[in-house]
Design a protein around this motif. Structure first.
Motif, PDB file in Angstrom:
ATOM      1  N   MET A 137       0.847  -1.193   0.000  1.00  0.00           N
ATOM      2  CA  MET A 137       0.000   0.000   0.000  1.00  0.00           C
ATOM      3  C   MET A 137       0.887   1.248   0.000  1.00  0.00           C
ATOM      4  O   MET A 137       1.758   1.384   0.860  1.00  0.00           O
ATOM      5  CB  MET A 137      -0.878   0.026   1.256  1.00  0.00           C
ATOM      6  N   GLU A 138       0.682   2.115  -0.938  1.00  0.00           N
ATOM      7  CA  GLU A 138       1.434   3.356  -0.990  1.00  0.00           C
ATOM      8  C   GLU A 138       0.851   4.366   0.002  1.00  0.00           C
ATOM      9  O   GLU A 138      -0.361   4.401   0.235  1.00  0.00           O
ATOM     10  CB  GLU A 138       1.387   3.949  -2.390  1.00  0.00           C
ATOM     11  N   LEU A 139       1.734   5.199   0.572  1.00  0.00           N
ATOM     12  CA  LEU A 139       1.273   6.211   1.521  1.00  0.00           C
ATOM     13  C   LEU A 139       0.277   7.157   0.852  1.00  0.00           C
ATOM     14  O   LEU A 139      -0.704   7.572   1.480  1.00  0.00           O
ATOM     15  CB  LEU A 139       2.464   6.998   2.069  1.00  0.00           C
ATOM     16  N   PHE A 160      -7.470   7.277   0.981  1.00  0.00           N
ATOM     17  CA  PHE A 160      -8.455   6.493   1.729  1.00  0.00           C
ATOM     18  C   PHE A 160      -8.909   7.243   2.975  1.00  0.00           C
ATOM     19  O   PHE A 160     -10.115   7.311   3.275  1.00  0.00           O
ATOM     20  CB  PHE A 160      -7.857   5.136   2.116  1.00  0.00           C
ATOM     21  N   VAL A 161      -7.981   7.812   3.724  1.00  0.00           N
ATOM     22  CA  VAL A 161      -8.331   8.528   4.956  1.00  0.00           C
ATOM     23  C   VAL A 161      -9.224   9.724   4.642  1.00  0.00           C
ATOM     24  O   VAL A 161     -10.197   9.996   5.363  1.00  0.00           O
ATOM     25  CB  VAL A 161      -7.067   8.973   5.712  1.00  0.00           C
ATOM     26  N   ALA A 162      -8.935  10.433   3.550  1.00  0.00           N
ATOM     27  CA  ALA A 162      -9.764  11.588   3.186  1.00  0.00           C
ATOM     28  C   ALA A 162     -11.200  11.155   2.899  1.00  0.00           C
ATOM     29  O   ALA A 162     -12.162  11.792   3.368  1.00  0.00           O
ATOM     30  CB  ALA A 162      -9.168  12.293   1.969  1.00  0.00           C
ATOM     31  N   VAL A 163     -11.378  10.069   2.141  1.00  0.00           N
ATOM     32  CA  VAL A 163     -12.730   9.584   1.850  1.00  0.00           C
ATOM     33  C   VAL A 163     -13.401   9.096   3.132  1.00  0.00           C
ATOM     34  O   VAL A 163     -14.586   9.355   3.364  1.00  0.00           O
ATOM     35  CB  VAL A 163     -12.698   8.457   0.792  1.00  0.00           C
ATOM     36  N   THR A 190     -17.117   0.118   5.862  1.00  0.00           N
ATOM     37  CA  THR A 190     -17.415  -1.264   6.230  1.00  0.00           C
ATOM     38  C   THR A 190     -16.576  -1.621   7.468  1.00  0.00           C
ATOM     39  O   THR A 190     -15.671  -0.863   7.851  1.00  0.00           O
ATOM     40  CB  THR A 190     -17.036  -2.216   5.077  1.00  0.00           C
ATOM     41  N   PRO A 191     -16.823  -2.763   8.112  1.00  0.00           N
ATOM     42  CA  PRO A 191     -15.977  -3.164   9.240  1.00  0.00           C
ATOM     43  C   PRO A 191     -14.501  -3.239   8.867  1.00  0.00           C
ATOM     44  O   PRO A 191     -13.631  -2.830   9.649  1.00  0.00           O
ATOM     45  CB  PRO A 191     -16.545  -4.537   9.625  1.00  0.00           C
ATOM     46  N   VAL A 192     -14.206  -3.734   7.664  1.00  0.00           N
ATOM     47  CA  VAL A 192     -12.806  -3.782   7.218  1.00  0.00           C
ATOM     48  C   VAL A 192     -12.256  -2.362   7.060  1.00  0.00           C
ATOM     49  O   VAL A 192     -11.118  -2.075   7.441  1.00  0.00           O
ATOM     50  CB  VAL A 192     -12.692  -4.551   5.896  1.00  0.00           C
ATOM     51  N   GLY A 193     -13.079  -1.470   6.515  1.00  0.00           N
ATOM     52  CA  GLY A 193     -12.644  -0.086   6.354  1.00  0.00           C
ATOM     53  C   GLY A 193     -12.360   0.593   7.677  1.00  0.00           C
ATOM     54  O   GLY A 193     -11.420   1.392   7.794  1.00  0.00           O
ATOM     55  N   THR A 194     -13.153   0.276   8.706  1.00  0.00           N
ATOM     56  CA  THR A 194     -12.938   0.865  10.027  1.00  0.00           C
ATOM     57  C   THR A 194     -11.590   0.443  10.596  1.00  0.00           C
ATOM     58  O   THR A 194     -10.850   1.269  11.161  1.00  0.00           O
ATOM     59  CB  THR A 194     -14.071   0.441  10.981  1.00  0.00           C
ATOM     60  N   VAL A 195     -11.254  -0.838  10.431  1.00  0.00           N
ATOM     61  CA  VAL A 195      -9.951  -1.322  10.908  1.00  0.00           C
ATOM     62  C   VAL A 195      -8.816  -0.643  10.146  1.00  0.00           C
ATOM     63  O   VAL A 195      -7.836  -0.181  10.741  1.00  0.00           O
ATOM     64  CB  VAL A 195      -9.859  -2.849  10.751  1.00  0.00           C
ATOM     65  N   LEU A 196      -8.949  -0.552   8.814  1.00  0.00           N
ATOM     66  CA  LEU A 196      -7.893   0.062   8.009  1.00  0.00           C
ATOM     67  C   LEU A 196      -7.731   1.538   8.341  1.00  0.00           C
ATOM     68  O   LEU A 196      -6.606   2.059   8.335  1.00  0.00           O
ATOM     69  CB  LEU A 196      -8.187  -0.116   6.523  1.00  0.00           C
ATOM     70  N   ALA A 198      -4.267   3.072   9.108  1.00  0.00           N
ATOM     71  CA  ALA A 198      -3.755   4.050   8.150  1.00  0.00           C
ATOM     72  C   ALA A 198      -3.386   5.350   8.846  1.00  0.00           C
ATOM     73  O   ALA A 198      -2.338   5.953   8.557  1.00  0.00           O
ATOM     74  CB  ALA A 198      -4.798   4.308   7.059  1.00  0.00           C
ATOM     75  N   ARG A 199      -4.229   5.805   9.762  1.00  0.00           N
ATOM     76  CA  ARG A 199      -3.906   7.028  10.508  1.00  0.00           C
ATOM     77  C   ARG A 199      -2.603   6.870  11.276  1.00  0.00           C
ATOM     78  O   ARG A 199      -1.750   7.765  11.276  1.00  0.00           O
ATOM     79  CB  ARG A 199      -5.052   7.368  11.455  1.00  0.00           C
ATOM     80  N   ALA A 200      -2.438   5.711  11.928  1.00  0.00           N
ATOM     81  CA  ALA A 200      -1.212   5.482  12.704  1.00  0.00           C
ATOM     82  C   ALA A 200       0.009   5.452  11.787  1.00  0.00           C
ATOM     83  O   ALA A 200       1.066   6.023  12.104  1.00  0.00           O
ATOM     84  CB  ALA A 200      -1.330   4.171  13.486  1.00  0.00           C
ATOM     85  N   LEU A 201      -0.125   4.803  10.632  1.00  0.00           N
ATOM     86  CA  LEU A 201       0.993   4.702   9.701  1.00  0.00           C
ATOM     87  C   LEU A 201       1.354   6.058   9.115  1.00  0.00           C
ATOM     88  O   LEU A 201       2.543   6.407   9.005  1.00  0.00           O
ATOM     89  CB  LEU A 201       0.640   3.716   8.582  1.00  0.00           C
TER      90      LEU A 201
END
Length: 283
Positions: A1-3, A9-12, A58-64, A68-71
């Motif tokens: 996954m590229e930064l 993703f975080v913006a959406v 989605t539940p997967v999106g919530t985990v990501l 993603a924020r931490a990364l």
């Protein structure tokens, strides 16, 4: 996954709307949607539940989102530490005298957001040097227009603009919907000073020798038209004074907006600048 994709993703995920996220990222919606679809393919699961009114995680999106924020926070921390260890990082950008271009504003906003610790120096250049001081070593990278001598330079095309002829508003030709270059052969055209790049001069002369007053800057071009009735070319879509008009030319090659840097320059700040510019100018 590229930064960069994770930032998309975080913006959406935070906006829960592709249109608002695209505006926040200073990009158009289609490439953003494609990037999210590629990310979902990489993950192997849907990240958003889409509906006509917007999207939800989605539940997967919530985990990501949490990961993603931490990364991204860690990546920003790394960038700050490395910049501090290397000293104040600076990039000098040459910009052709075209400050009204909205692409420049989008580019500036995106670069500040992604490189908050970089000292960005701007060198505004008149129309006599389309490389904006690059050959003279005055800038690291330039936002300008082609064509010009590309020897030992690398170009990245950012956008093409149709071109028109600038006329006084009371000129009979100003009432036309479109013109051909041959209809302007008996007119005087503004010229650039002796020694200006021949390819650059030839383009703005419509591909043939012309006669007319010598100018160096955009405002001088406009005043040459206003005061002397000179004609000249300009990209369409720019605001002009009320006493001037621009008529599209149907047989003129479009003007290319480009980013240009010295061939072989491996400065990572320049590489990042080019990638951000490519995204900012994409419509």
């Amino acid at each position: 996954m590229e930064l960069r994709t994770l930032r998309y993703f975080v913006a959406v995920a935070e906006e829960l709307h592709f249109g608002r996220a695209a505006a926040r990222l200073h990009m158009s919606q289609p490439p953003l949607s494609r990037a999210i679809k590629r990310l979902e393919a990489d993950v192997g699961a849907l990240l958003f539940a889409r509906s006509p009114v917007g999207v939800t995680l989605t539940p997967v999106g919530t985990v990501l989102l949490d990961e993603a924020r931490a990364l991204l926070d860690h990546a920003d921390h790394v960038r700050v530490r490395v910049s501090a260890a290397a000293g104040a990082a600076t990039i000098t950008v040459g910009i052709l005298g075209d400050g009204a271009d909205p692409g420049v504003a989008r580019m500036a906003a995106a670069y500040r957001r992604l490189h908050p610790g970089i000292d960005i120096r701007i060198r505004d250049t008149d129309l006599t040097d389309p490389t904006c001081g690059l050959r003279a070593g005055l800038v690291d990278v330039a936002l300008t227009r082609a064509p010009f001598d590309e020897t030992a330079l690398t170009l990245r095309a950012l956008r093409t603009d149709p071109v028109g002829v600038v006329l006084r508003a009371d000129d009979p030709l100003a009432r036309r919907d479109q013109l051909r270059l041959a209809e302007l052969n008996d007119r005087r055209w503004f010229q650039f000073p002796q020694g200006t790049d021949p390819s650059w001069q030839a383009y703005w002369n419509g591909g043939r020798p012309r006669q007319g007053p010598v100018v160096r800057a955009v405002q001088e071009c406009l005043h040459a038209v206003l005061w002397n009735g000179t004609v000249g070319l300009a990209p369409l879509g720019h605001d002009l004074p009320a006493d001037l008009a621009v008529v599209p030319l149907i047989d003129m090659v479009p003007s290319r907006v480009v980013a240009v840097w010295n061939e072989g320059d491996t400065n990572p700040l320049i590489r990042s600048f080019i990638e951000i510019a490519t995204a900012a100018y994409r419509r």
